[in-house]
Design an enzyme around this catalytic site. Sequence first.
Site, mmCIF file in Angstrom:
data_model
loop_
_atom_site.group_PDB
_atom_site.id
_atom_site.type_symbol
_atom_site.label_atom_id
_atom_site.label_comp_id
_atom_site.label_asym_id
_atom_site.label_seq_id
_atom_site.Cartn_x
_atom_site.Cartn_y
_atom_site.Cartn_z
ATOM 1 N N ASP A 16 6.588 -6.141 -7.480
ATOM 2 C CA ASP A 16 6.386 -7.677 -7.165
ATOM 3 C C ASP A 16 7.287 -8.311 -8.025
ATOM 4 O O ASP A 16 7.962 -7.833 -8.983
ATOM 5 C CB ASP A 16 5.075 -7.710 -7.177
ATOM 6 C CG ASP A 16 4.375 -8.623 -6.019
ATOM 7 O OD1 ASP A 16 5.103 -9.903 -6.070
ATOM 8 O OD2 ASP A 16 3.557 -8.453 -5.631
ATOM 9 N N ILE B 218 -1.624 -5.652 -2.804
ATOM 10 C CA ILE B 218 -1.619 -4.551 -3.660
ATOM 11 C C ILE B 218 -0.138 -3.950 -3.588
ATOM 12 O O ILE B 218 0.158 -3.040 -4.574
ATOM 13 C CB ILE B 218 -2.617 -3.389 -3.510
ATOM 14 C CG1 ILE B 218 -2.250 -2.913 -2.248
ATOM 15 C CG2 ILE B 218 -4.110 -4.246 -3.630
ATOM 16 C CD1 ILE B 218 -3.431 -1.576 -1.814
ATOM 17 N N LYS B 219 0.693 -4.131 -2.708
ATOM 18 C CA LYS B 219 1.938 -3.548 -2.393
ATOM 19 C C LYS B 219 2.075 -2.168 -3.043
ATOM 20 O O LYS B 219 2.994 -2.003 -3.548
ATOM 21 C CB LYS B 219 3.118 -4.513 -3.253
ATOM 22 C CG LYS B 219 2.880 -5.993 -2.556
ATOM 23 C CD LYS B 219 4.160 -6.876 -3.193
ATOM 24 C CE LYS B 219 4.180 -8.161 -2.628
ATOM 25 N NZ LYS B 219 3.241 -9.253 -2.899
ATOM 26 N N ARG B 220 1.180 -1.355 -2.627
ATOM 27 C CA ARG B 220 1.237 0.100 -3.088
ATOM 28 C C ARG B 220 2.279 0.827 -2.276
ATOM 29 O O ARG B 220 2.575 0.218 -1.165
ATOM 30 C CB ARG B 220 0.171 0.811 -2.954
ATOM 31 C CG ARG B 220 -1.200 0.198 -3.768
ATOM 32 C CD ARG B 220 -0.854 0.143 -5.259
ATOM 33 N NE ARG B 220 -1.865 -0.139 -6.110
ATOM 34 C CZ ARG B 220 -2.346 -1.199 -6.920
ATOM 35 N NH1 ARG B 220 -1.384 -2.354 -6.853
ATOM 36 N NH2 ARG B 220 -3.280 -1.192 -7.422
#
Lengths: 288, 288
Positions: free
Chosen positions: B100, A96-98
């Site tokens: 991303d 999710i790379k939050r």
Amino acid sequence: MVIDRLFQEVKEKGNVCLGLDTAPAYIPIDFLKGFSSEAEAVFNFNKKIIDATYDVVGCYKVQIAYYEALGLEGLAAYKNTLIYIREKKSLIIADIKRGDIADTAKMYAKAHFTGDFESDFITLNPYMGMDSIDPYLPYLDNEEKGLFILMRTSNKGAEDIEYIQDKNGLHVYDIVGEKIQSIGSKFIGKNKYSSLGAVVGCTHQEEAVQIREKLSNTFFLIPGYGAQGGGGKEVALYLKNGNGGVVNSSRGILLAYKKVIQGEKKFDVCAREEVLRMRKDIFDACSI
Amino acid sequence: MVIDRLFQEVKEKGNVCLGLDTAPAYIPIDFLKGFSSEAEAVFNFNKKIIDATYDVVGCYKVQIAYYEALGLEGLAAYKNTLIYIREKKSLIIADIKRGDIADTAKMYAKAHFTGDFESDFITLNPYMGMDSIDPYLPYLDNEEKGLFILMRTSNKGAEDIEYIQDKNGLHVYDIVGEKIQSIGSKFIGKNKYSSLGAVVGCTHQEEAVQIREKLSNTFFLIPGYGAQGGGGKEVALYLKNGNGGVVNSSRGILLAYKKVIQGEKKFDVCAREEVLRMRKDIFDACSI
């Protein structure tokens, strides 16, 4: 500690982290036609892939962007995919790379460690600083959850920020790595690895040995295998005795069926074969 | 260019960016009780707030983490909130802070610039580099969409990465700022501002004048008003003639009702009064 479960899974099933970055465009047209919505087709495609691979992969990584792109229906497919993986007793990394702070970070932790979107590990982006990581840490202590923090990636743009060097010659990614190793020391499992891991791209061989040594207790999530260029040899440098990391491949596995003559083999059979090939490629490289 | 619409909205309605970071815990208990789910209560609370403020705010910022935390139902409330804001002809900044690359970034762009979660602007995290921004740029050219890139935030942890200085004494945030200004020069509207904006916290007064001068064509999304400490005076340093930025306040507005005697005034009335007070605070500071 969830990291002990992941260590054990890797030991038994290998280092492959199967990336379910499932775009509708990746699904064979005949299969896709069988469903009333793209989201439903995505979930059913995932199910077939999971059925064919859960005994030979270390874990699954589900890239939420592909599901968000299909709106609410896509996120229902995301939820169902997570549930299905859990039913197979496999581990999930939610990619999710939050990255946010304070109450907002608490909300993301709640969102992805509990409820509809519960997963075992999530990926985080450290740009705003380590107080953007803190709100997730109670889940590492008490709830059998884990994190992978973006450290150094293998895309060209990594040079823009991750490779900036400070006055002492340390890269931004070195500084992030040190913090991951240091904060991670509070969450170390029986196998000497921490539930606070790092995302490290598998290109840049020259730095690999150094990174593996410095971050001795840090488990790695390694993207960049296959589609992005790295092979078993590059990956092996980031592993210790064949463990200490999982290696992601997404399209290389999901689209393996495109390499065979049409109709000759099913996509799930091809996916399993590619997992087995990749697993052996890494295993062999680690054994040299 | 969507930035011209935002510039015009700010000119007519002021700099307040109302942050709909709506946690169920923020909703007055009597109001909350009227709905069968927390998510439904959140959407209806937002509706009341929007009805009471759309003619006096420059735009709305919706923090998706609060909705993700409520799972699929929460994301339905998120979708409905965005639709409702659009019905009022107001502009939306979706505070998603995604980051991303490649196909994944394309998926996020599709997710938040089209379909269920369509918004006018989104926030992005630049840690992975400028190739994590590129996939969104076609929407700036062709689809009346805009971006705010995280540059320098006002949390304590900002020092960990954003404040790292390179060999020439440039901070990471300076380098990010330069890239925003330079890439942004391709997306400049009639009002000399770019649809590629920056998130800049309103603390650190000493740097404000310098940042405003260097990033002459960059529109700012400024968090940190009220709850995080900054006031009109600090904010004014980041504005030019009262425009060139929007100033976010979330809890300061949503929870304004807690400052009055219980039951004396409705939460939506209190929210409007706080918006008007904040708007005047900024306006007065810009007029000095």
